[in-house]
Write a protein that holds these residues in place. Structure first.
Motif, PDB file in Angstrom:
ATOM      1  N   THR A   1       2.388  -9.855  -3.010  1.00 31.67           N
ATOM      2  CA  THR A   1       2.390  -8.394  -3.700  1.00 31.67           C
ATOM      3  C   THR A   1       3.006  -7.501  -2.770  1.00 31.67           C
ATOM      4  O   THR A   1       2.534  -7.784  -0.882  1.00 31.67           O
ATOM      5  N   THR A   2       3.480  -6.668  -3.000  1.00 34.09           N
ATOM      6  CA  THR A   2       4.028  -5.384  -2.325  1.00 34.09           C
ATOM      7  C   THR A   2       3.933  -3.864  -2.362  1.00 34.09           C
ATOM      8  O   THR A   2       3.999  -3.873  -3.706  1.00 34.09           O
ATOM      9  N   PHE A   3       2.166  -3.650  -1.861  1.00 36.15           N
ATOM     10  CA  PHE A   3       2.054  -2.572  -2.436  1.00 36.15           C
ATOM     11  C   PHE A   3       2.638  -1.177  -2.268  1.00 36.15           C
ATOM     12  O   PHE A   3       3.228  -1.100  -0.992  1.00 36.15           O
ATOM     13  N   ARG A   4       2.332  -0.011  -2.600  1.00 36.35           N
ATOM     14  CA  ARG A   4       3.260   0.674  -2.561  1.00 36.35           C
ATOM     15  C   ARG A   4       2.369   1.663  -2.333  1.00 36.35           C
ATOM     16  O   ARG A   4       2.675   2.465  -1.583  1.00 36.35           O
ATOM     17  N   ASP A   5       1.171   1.707  -1.215  1.00 37.59           N
ATOM     18  CA  ASP A   5       0.610   2.426  -0.551  1.00 37.59           C
ATOM     19  C   ASP A   5       0.925   2.297   0.659  1.00 37.59           C
ATOM     20  O   ASP A   5       1.419   1.239   1.138  1.00 37.59           O
ATOM     21  N   PRO A   6       1.388   3.910   1.902  1.00 43.81           N
ATOM     22  CA  PRO A   6       2.495   3.499   2.712  1.00 43.81           C
ATOM     23  C   PRO A   6       1.603   2.579   3.814  1.00 43.81           C
ATOM     24  O   PRO A   6       1.975   1.841   4.934  1.00 43.81           O
TER      25      PRO A   6
ATOM     26  N   LEU B   1      -7.669  -0.295   6.967  1.00 40.22           N
ATOM     27  CA  LEU B   1      -9.661  -0.571   6.090  1.00 40.22           C
ATOM     28  C   LEU B   1      -8.935   0.720   4.802  1.00 40.22           C
ATOM     29  O   LEU B   1      -9.572   0.807   3.525  1.00 40.22           O
ATOM     30  N   PRO B   2      -8.454   2.025   5.299  1.00 45.18           N
ATOM     31  CA  PRO B   2      -8.124   3.338   4.220  1.00 45.18           C
ATOM     32  C   PRO B   2      -7.395   2.862   2.732  1.00 45.18           C
ATOM     33  O   PRO B   2      -8.068   3.329   2.049  1.00 45.18           O
ATOM     34  N   GLY B   3      -6.573   2.114   3.801  1.00 48.59           N
ATOM     35  CA  GLY B   3      -5.488   1.931   2.867  1.00 48.59           C
ATOM     36  C   GLY B   3      -6.048   0.808   1.509  1.00 48.59           C
ATOM     37  O   GLY B   3      -5.703   0.466   0.834  1.00 48.59           O
ATOM     38  N   LEU B   4      -7.000   0.050   2.752  1.00 54.38           N
ATOM     39  CA  LEU B   4      -7.110  -1.288   1.669  1.00 54.38           C
ATOM     40  C   LEU B   4      -8.834  -0.761   0.714  1.00 54.38           C
ATOM     41  O   LEU B   4      -8.666  -1.222  -0.771  1.00 54.38           O
ATOM     42  N   LYS B   5      -9.260   0.344   1.155  1.00 56.96           N
ATOM     43  CA  LYS B   5     -10.150   0.783  -0.016  1.00 56.96           C
ATOM     44  C   LYS B   5      -9.263   1.654  -1.022  1.00 56.96           C
ATOM     45  O   LYS B   5      -9.692   1.232  -1.850  1.00 56.96           O
ATOM     46  N   ARG B   6      -8.272   2.186  -0.822  1.00 52.01           N
ATOM     47  CA  ARG B   6      -7.947   2.703  -2.168  1.00 52.01           C
ATOM     48  C   ARG B   6      -6.896   1.827  -3.296  1.00 52.01           C
ATOM     49  O   ARG B   6      -7.262   2.019  -3.842  1.00 52.01           O
ATOM     50  N   VAL B   7      -6.148   0.517  -2.735  1.00 45.30           N
ATOM     51  CA  VAL B   7      -6.100  -0.307  -3.772  1.00 45.30           C
ATOM     52  C   VAL B   7      -7.256  -1.406  -3.912  1.00 45.30           C
ATOM     53  O   VAL B   7      -6.979  -2.266  -4.557  1.00 45.30           O
ATOM     54  N   ALA B   8      -8.613  -1.334  -3.916  1.00 50.98           N
ATOM     55  CA  ALA B   8     -10.256  -2.175  -4.289  1.00 50.98           C
ATOM     56  C   ALA B   8      -9.297  -1.797  -6.069  1.00 50.98           C
ATOM     57  O   ALA B   8     -10.039  -2.798  -6.104  1.00 50.98           O
ATOM     58  N   PRO B   9      -9.646  -1.222  -6.044  1.00 51.09           N
ATOM     59  CA  PRO B   9      -9.995  -0.979  -8.230  1.00 51.09           C
ATOM     60  C   PRO B   9      -8.389  -1.954  -8.630  1.00 51.09           C
ATOM     61  O   PRO B   9      -9.091  -2.979  -9.170  1.00 51.09           O
TER      62      PRO B   9
ATOM     63  N   VAL C   1     -16.874  -8.886 -11.893  1.00 46.54           N
ATOM     64  CA  VAL C   1     -16.359  -8.786 -11.237  1.00 46.54           C
ATOM     65  C   VAL C   1     -16.761  -7.691  -9.646  1.00 46.54           C
ATOM     66  O   VAL C   1     -17.179  -6.731 -10.444  1.00 46.54           O
ATOM     67  N   PRO C   2     -16.971  -8.407  -8.859  1.00 49.59           N
ATOM     68  CA  PRO C   2     -18.260  -8.013  -7.343  1.00 49.59           C
ATOM     69  C   PRO C   2     -16.952  -6.432  -7.550  1.00 49.59           C
ATOM     70  O   PRO C   2     -15.586  -6.734  -7.351  1.00 49.59           O
ATOM     71  N   GLU C   3     -17.788  -5.479  -6.914  1.00 51.20           N
ATOM     72  CA  GLU C   3     -16.921  -4.476  -6.049  1.00 51.20           C
ATOM     73  C   GLU C   3     -16.325  -5.253  -4.346  1.00 51.20           C
ATOM     74  O   GLU C   3     -17.636  -4.974  -3.884  1.00 51.20           O
ATOM     75  N   LEU C   4     -15.541  -4.782  -3.911  1.00 47.20           N
ATOM     76  CA  LEU C   4     -14.988  -5.075  -2.543  1.00 47.20           C
ATOM     77  C   LEU C   4     -15.100  -4.449  -1.967  1.00 47.20           C
ATOM     78  O   LEU C   4     -14.479  -2.966  -1.638  1.00 47.20           O
ATOM     79  N   HIS C   5     -15.543  -4.713  -0.638  1.00 45.82           N
ATOM     80  CA  HIS C   5     -15.396  -4.100   0.977  1.00 45.82           C
ATOM     81  C   HIS C   5     -15.439  -5.075   1.594  1.00 45.82           C
ATOM     82  O   HIS C   5     -15.042  -5.908   2.366  1.00 45.82           O
ATOM     83  N   PHE C   6     -14.280  -3.417   2.143  1.00 45.16           N
ATOM     84  CA  PHE C   6     -13.250  -4.590   3.289  1.00 45.16           C
ATOM     85  C   PHE C   6     -13.887  -4.520   4.895  1.00 45.16           C
ATOM     86  O   PHE C   6     -14.438  -3.531   5.012  1.00 45.16           O
ATOM     87  N   GLN C   7     -13.730  -5.184   5.413  1.00 47.58           N
ATOM     88  CA  GLN C   7     -14.770  -5.441   7.168  1.00 47.58           C
ATOM     89  C   GLN C   7     -13.207  -6.349   8.290  1.00 47.58           C
ATOM     90  O   GLN C   7     -13.017  -7.049   7.389  1.00 47.58           O
ATOM     91  N   PRO C   8     -13.247  -5.298   8.876  1.00 48.79           N
ATOM     92  CA  PRO C   8     -11.782  -6.218   9.632  1.00 48.79           C
ATOM     93  C   PRO C   8     -12.712  -7.517  10.233  1.00 48.79           C
ATOM     94  O   PRO C   8     -14.243  -7.670  10.682  1.00 48.79           O
ATOM     95  N   ASP C   9     -11.893  -8.518  10.514  1.00 47.65           N
ATOM     96  CA  ASP C   9     -12.865 -10.206  11.177  1.00 47.65           C
ATOM     97  C   ASP C   9     -13.229 -10.307  12.039  1.00 47.65           C
ATOM     98  O   ASP C   9     -11.414 -10.077  13.046  1.00 47.65           O
ATOM     99  N   THR C  10     -13.846 -10.077  13.486  1.00 44.91           N
ATOM    100  CA  THR C  10     -13.468 -10.319  14.876  1.00 44.91           C
ATOM    101  C   THR C  10     -13.645 -11.427  15.480  1.00 44.91           C
ATOM    102  O   THR C  10     -14.065 -11.389  16.784  1.00 44.91           O
TER     103      THR C  10
END
Length: 154
Positions: A48-53, A90-98, A113-122
């Motif tokens: 997928t190519t996201f439209r979010d900048p 992470l802000p962009g991922l939060k916007r495309v989560a829905p 379907v679970p609500e998605l919460h994104f975290q960086p993997d360290t």
């Protein structure tokens, strides 16, 4: 069904979970559904190519998905291979989560379907740091390793 406390047995119900008496780890179903969610999300990020900048022309890797015991929330661990600036995404991922959640609903046959919460993997950064610490001369000396017992890397 009576609820007696002090009998020494934990029922594993929602009240026990909220009180901190959770089971030692995720169930097999949590692991299986989490892996399916990870697979579908990885496929979506790859195709997928996201439209979010913030997310345009960015390669995101989904390393792990952990589901809550009630399957209503999923923590998605993401990384960018070779780069450590995933926290800025992470802000962009939060916007495309829905939208991602809608796509999961189309591709998976699960009740909710679970609500998605994104975290960086360290984990990779931590592993590289520990590896660099183990290679220090002081640590090698303390471990008793000499150059003679190291296998040749050809």
């Amino acid at each position: 069904m009576s609820r007696r406390h002090g009998s020494g047995s934990k029922t594993g119900g929602p009240a026990d979970y909220l009180a901190g008496f959770s089971s030692p780890g995720p169930s097999q179903r949590q692991l299986r559904v989490g892996e399916e969610v990870r697979r579908v999300l990885a496929e979506l990020f790859a195709r997928t190519t996201f439209r979010d900048p913030d997310l345009s022309d960015v390669a995101i890797t989904v390393t792990e998905v952990r589901l809550a015991p009630d399957f209503k929330h999923a923590t998605v661990f993401v990384t960018r291979l070779g780069r450590s600036d995933v926290a800025a995404l992470l802000p962009g991922l939060k916007r495309v989560a829905p939208w991602l959640r809608t796509q999961l609903a189309h591709k998976l046959s699960i009740r909710t379907v679970p609500e998605l919460h994104f975290q960086p993997d360290t984990a990779l950064d931590t592993a590289m740091h520990v590896d660099s610490l183990l290679r220090l001369p002081e640590v090698q000396r303390d471990l008793g390793k000499t150059g003679d017992d190291q296998p040749d890397e050809d």
